[in-house]
Design an enzyme around this catalytic site. Sequence first.
Site, mmCIF file in Angstrom:
data_model
loop_
_atom_site.group_PDB
_atom_site.id
_atom_site.type_symbol
_atom_site.label_atom_id
_atom_site.label_comp_id
_atom_site.label_asym_id
_atom_site.label_seq_id
_atom_site.Cartn_x
_atom_site.Cartn_y
_atom_site.Cartn_z
ATOM 1 N N ASP A 193 26.023 42.229 -55.537
ATOM 2 C CA ASP A 193 27.393 42.545 -55.937
ATOM 3 C C ASP A 193 28.357 41.845 -54.977
ATOM 4 O O ASP A 193 28.060 40.744 -54.498
ATOM 5 C CB ASP A 193 27.591 44.071 -55.932
ATOM 6 C CG ASP A 193 28.614 44.536 -56.953
ATOM 7 O OD1 ASP A 193 29.805 44.233 -56.750
ATOM 8 O OD2 ASP A 193 28.241 45.192 -57.937
ATOM 9 N N HIS A 268 34.381 46.761 -55.403
ATOM 10 C CA HIS A 268 33.355 46.870 -56.442
ATOM 11 C C HIS A 268 31.958 47.069 -55.855
ATOM 12 O O HIS A 268 31.181 47.917 -56.315
ATOM 13 C CB HIS A 268 33.387 45.621 -57.315
ATOM 14 C CG HIS A 268 32.624 45.713 -58.601
ATOM 15 N ND1 HIS A 268 31.261 45.525 -58.669
ATOM 16 C CD2 HIS A 268 33.024 45.974 -59.864
ATOM 17 C CE1 HIS A 268 30.872 45.636 -59.928
ATOM 18 N NE2 HIS A 268 31.923 45.916 -60.672
ATOM 19 N N SER A 598 29.480 48.481 -65.052
ATOM 20 C CA SER A 598 29.188 48.290 -63.627
ATOM 21 C C SER A 598 28.918 49.613 -62.940
ATOM 22 O O SER A 598 28.194 49.671 -61.942
ATOM 23 C CB SER A 598 30.371 47.602 -62.931
ATOM 24 O OG SER A 598 30.398 46.228 -63.202
#
Length: 815
Positions: A193, A268, A598
Amino acid sequence: MDPSPLDLVSVSTLLHINPSTKPTPQIPFISRGAMDPRISLWRSTTILCAIFLLHGASASRPHHHHSSSPTKAVKQQLETYIIHVRQPESGISSSLERESWYKSFFPKTLTSSSATESRMVYAYNKVIDGFAARLTTEEVESMKAKDGFLHAYPDKLLRLQTTRTPQFLGLSPNRGVWPDAGFGSGTIVGVLDGGIWPEHPSLDPRGMPPPPAKWKGICVDAGEDFNSSNCNNKLIGAQLFNAGAKAMLGEAAAEQPGLNSPRDMDGHGTHTATTATGGFVPHAEVLGNAEGTAVGMAPQAHLAIYKVCFGETCADSDILAALDQAVEDGVDVLSLSLGGESTRFFEDVVAIGGFTAVQKGIFMSCAAANSGPLHSTLVNEAPWVLTVGASTLDREIIADVKLGNGRIFIGESLFQPKFFKPTLLPLVYPGASGNLSAAQCAEGALDPSQVSGKVVFCERGGGIGRVQKGENVLQAGGVAMILMNDELNAFSLIADTHVLPASQVSFQDGDTMKAYINSTQYPTATILFKGTVFRDTASPAVAGFSSRGPSVESPGILKPDIIGPGVSILAGWPLNLSPSGLLNDTRRVVFNVISGTSMSTPHLSGLAALLKSTHPDWSPAALKSAMMTTANPYDTEGKPITDETQGPADIFATGAGHVNPTKATDPGLIYDLSAGDYIPYLCGLGYTEAQIQAIVRSHFKCSNQTSISEGDLNYPSISAVFSPTGPSSFTFKRTVTNVGAKYSTYEVEVVEPQGVKVEVKPKKLYFKKMNEKQTFEVVLCSYGAGSMPFSQGHIKWYSGSKYEVRSPIAIAFNE
């Protein structure tokens, strides 16, 4: 008498936002996952294609070489290619020998070692036999004539796609799955990620044992920003893979923050990592809502970070290098909340890396993408990876809208300021004149003289983030915002970290509000903040943004495989970032709530770690089967799971259903597969031997294999495509392995898809020992479905009241 408008200065002061400061424009598709609140969902096929084209162009942007001939200039442009080759017959015994073999494919014009060295981006080892290099099209063409060359394709960009979820999934610290699995103890989850914020309290190492002896990974030193001391028994590794990104960015690389550090720069990566493996953190909340104890799915699992995304840049070559390293390091589970577009498996780095992972016994969970609710929009379709869609929780963060006529409409927002009083205020719709930009509250499109001191009604769309629309309203002097869903997302609401009092409402309710605005000379409205509410509506429901099947590359395999929590998910957040991601927002939080596939993906990755702890000898396919055959197709009210329309969701939205961790630990029967079992399937797809060898890294000939259809793969679901020119019936074989009771009998239940007759032979299965295998046939006969494009059903093997092993049946009718 008109109600007094809320003082704009008080809103700005409390939010630490300067209304006169213009925000830096946001690129619509930068963030990883279309449901990041900074960007909107792009809903037309035309725009979706535009995103893919833009990323494709970005991925292949070459260094510029000046030439008097345009054709010659194009040929001489450098771009990164991924090259698959065969190993020499004599084999390779060292990394130096491997790199020398790879360099032998370079053109003779690159004779010096420094020339080839400067062109080499990665020399891969584990997941492919091959390398990534900066080459011209002519140089790639010259390689194709060399013995051992298999396949080449340009590097491209992929996109990155909780206080309540443990309870919602039935996880308790005192009994059941969590303590039985040791909370994931002894397993290693690798997350590819955007990096990690290592100081986050969810990564507290207290109580964590050292990593297993098999662990070979490292924690890199990246200067003052990140060094090996940031790792511990919880965060056991942190590495970054940026050579592909640097090659693509060129001179712009110097301006990309975080390019040389594993540290998370946009939130994220920290959010996904702590969703999968975060430890227990009491008293978690975001802006005063979603209060509770934050914890990941496998709180005792070890975490390994592989940073492959740098802003909008997640290069195929970097992802492949990270997968190469993760396999070498010894992870048990890989979690990838990223994806590009549907592509052939031999050019899909997630599929290629995932195949080797499966060969090594590593489970891989991948995001389906955020391009729903349109069909055939999902990615990460390979049958050896788990493809995860997104669904809602039983938690809502309510911000209702009250109109001047007394009507109240359901809405949601995470930001619910105490200073905002439920007093009716003037309401304005900037799009009443027909100006689309104003209707969508685009930057610079709002007239301060019309919106100042008022509640502003905005529509979703235009490539403008939901939270960004609120900032645009605030900049123009508005005091609150009502955000109307677009038609495709209908009733699917998201609680965002808005920068002003706001409420997101459904498309249908928004239409009613617009009619009210048009019906009166002085429309008014306010927002009624009600905080966090549990079990107010049936759940789960499929999120409107969650990408749907059928699979484009392999329509005979049902995708997505499963759905899990992905809407308004609370997890860790970098301590130096605002929750909205807007530059002018100076609020800081420890946790944040965001949405997307996600977010659902790391839930399944963490749950896979729990299953791996309970069943360390199970293959990735067995773990996947256990999750899929025990998944629940019904909501908390016992009705079929719904979608954004509030009607029943179809099978290409839900896959097998919503994950059920408690049942998955003891599924009764499993559909198992080894890595070699996929080779006849790949032959059946019509791939050439070179293309298949690029995936499986072994010498073979399809002519020596018994090719099988997609439907004959021993998959936990069943899918068939009927067409006027194709067969009217299919017979598929399945083999199940007994992992339940030693002596057991299973009987079959069949729910037939409309337009299809289903017969299962035999109708009973008998087992006398553990790990015994039994085979059965499923015969599907089409008798016509009229104008229906799809239908669905299932077969279910049940043994008494203890075991129910359900396999969904997906049928597509092509004209």
